[in-house]
Design a protein around this motif. Sequence first.
Motif, PDB file in Angstrom:
ATOM      1  N   THR A  29      -9.856 -13.803   1.008  1.00  0.00           N
ATOM      2  CA  THR A  29      -8.901 -14.496   0.142  1.00  0.00           C
ATOM      3  C   THR A  29      -7.605 -13.719   0.279  1.00  0.00           C
ATOM      4  O   THR A  29      -7.599 -12.494   0.115  1.00  0.00           O
ATOM      5  CB  THR A  29      -9.376 -14.501  -1.317  1.00  0.00           C
ATOM      6  N   ILE A  30      -6.522 -14.420   0.577  1.00  0.00           N
ATOM      7  CA  ILE A  30      -5.268 -13.727   0.878  1.00  0.00           C
ATOM      8  C   ILE A  30      -4.157 -14.209  -0.037  1.00  0.00           C
ATOM      9  O   ILE A  30      -3.904 -15.410  -0.152  1.00  0.00           O
ATOM     10  CB  ILE A  30      -4.863 -13.953   2.350  1.00  0.00           C
ATOM     11  N   TYR A  31      -3.513 -13.236  -0.673  1.00  0.00           N
ATOM     12  CA  TYR A  31      -2.277 -13.481  -1.404  1.00  0.00           C
ATOM     13  C   TYR A  31      -1.158 -12.852  -0.590  1.00  0.00           C
ATOM     14  O   TYR A  31      -1.343 -11.782   0.000  1.00  0.00           O
ATOM     15  CB  TYR A  31      -2.307 -12.854  -2.799  1.00  0.00           C
ATOM     16  N   THR A  32      -0.015 -13.508  -0.563  1.00  0.00           N
ATOM     17  CA  THR A  32       1.125 -12.955   0.154  1.00  0.00           C
ATOM     18  C   THR A  32       2.310 -12.846  -0.791  1.00  0.00           C
ATOM     19  O   THR A  32       2.407 -13.569  -1.783  1.00  0.00           O
ATOM     20  CB  THR A  32       1.516 -13.819   1.371  1.00  0.00           C
ATOM     21  N   ALA A  33       3.213 -11.926  -0.455  1.00  0.00           N
ATOM     22  CA  ALA A  33       4.442 -11.742  -1.211  1.00  0.00           C
ATOM     23  C   ALA A  33       5.539 -11.365  -0.226  1.00  0.00           C
ATOM     24  O   ALA A  33       5.310 -10.570   0.689  1.00  0.00           O
ATOM     25  CB  ALA A  33       4.263 -10.646  -2.251  1.00  0.00           C
ATOM     26  N   ASN A  34       6.734 -11.945  -0.419  1.00  0.00           N
ATOM     27  CA  ASN A  34       7.819 -11.692   0.526  1.00  0.00           C
ATOM     28  C   ASN A  34       8.749 -10.569   0.086  1.00  0.00           C
ATOM     29  O   ASN A  34       9.801 -10.377   0.654  1.00  0.00           O
ATOM     30  CB  ASN A  34       8.608 -12.974   0.794  1.00  0.00           C
ATOM     31  N   SER A  35       8.337  -9.807  -0.931  1.00  0.00           N
ATOM     32  CA  SER A  35       9.089  -8.628  -1.359  1.00  0.00           C
ATOM     33  C   SER A  35       8.162  -7.732  -2.167  1.00  0.00           C
ATOM     34  O   SER A  35       7.119  -8.183  -2.671  1.00  0.00           O
ATOM     35  CB  SER A  35      10.290  -9.028  -2.219  1.00  0.00           C
ATOM     36  N   ALA A  36       8.569  -6.485  -2.306  1.00  0.00           N
ATOM     37  CA  ALA A  36       7.787  -5.557  -3.125  1.00  0.00           C
ATOM     38  C   ALA A  36       7.722  -6.050  -4.568  1.00  0.00           C
ATOM     39  O   ALA A  36       6.670  -5.961  -5.208  1.00  0.00           O
ATOM     40  CB  ALA A  36       8.407  -4.160  -3.051  1.00  0.00           C
ATOM     41  N   GLU A  37       8.821  -6.580  -5.057  1.00  0.00           N
ATOM     42  CA  GLU A  37       8.852  -7.092  -6.433  1.00  0.00           C
ATOM     43  C   GLU A  37       7.840  -8.217  -6.624  1.00  0.00           C
ATOM     44  O   GLU A  37       7.122  -8.260  -7.621  1.00  0.00           O
ATOM     45  CB  GLU A  37      10.261  -7.578  -6.795  1.00  0.00           C
TER      46      GLU A  37
END
Length: 125
Positions: A29-37
């Motif tokens: 299961t993968i969550y992604t985020a395009n910044s550290a915040e």
Amino acid sequence: MERKYILLYVDDEESNLDIFKNTFRREFTIYTANSAENGIEVLRQKEVDVVITDQRMPNKSGVEFLKEVNIMFPHIPPNRLIVSAFAKNEEIEEAFENYNLFSFIQKPWKEEELRRIILNAIEAN
């Protein structure tokens, strides 16, 4: 039924996030985020087994992100990886010594090698 491990991948380049997610979505299961915040926001809402981050991002480096994770979410297992094409040795050493970095992976990564490292990080707990 075997439990699907949960990964968070943080990278400022959407194409890298898409490639990672498409490569590993059947196994994890993968969550992604395009910044550290945004990565911090995901961690506030979701439980994860492995945190993976790029090192060079505009507002906060991967090491700075791992430092924040270490302070805010000490319960997250020390399954933390940095994937980067550019990283200074002293930054990576700092992450190993202080922020539970399990492994540094050079970009471009190879699918089988990264899969093996992710599984090793999970098993190391």
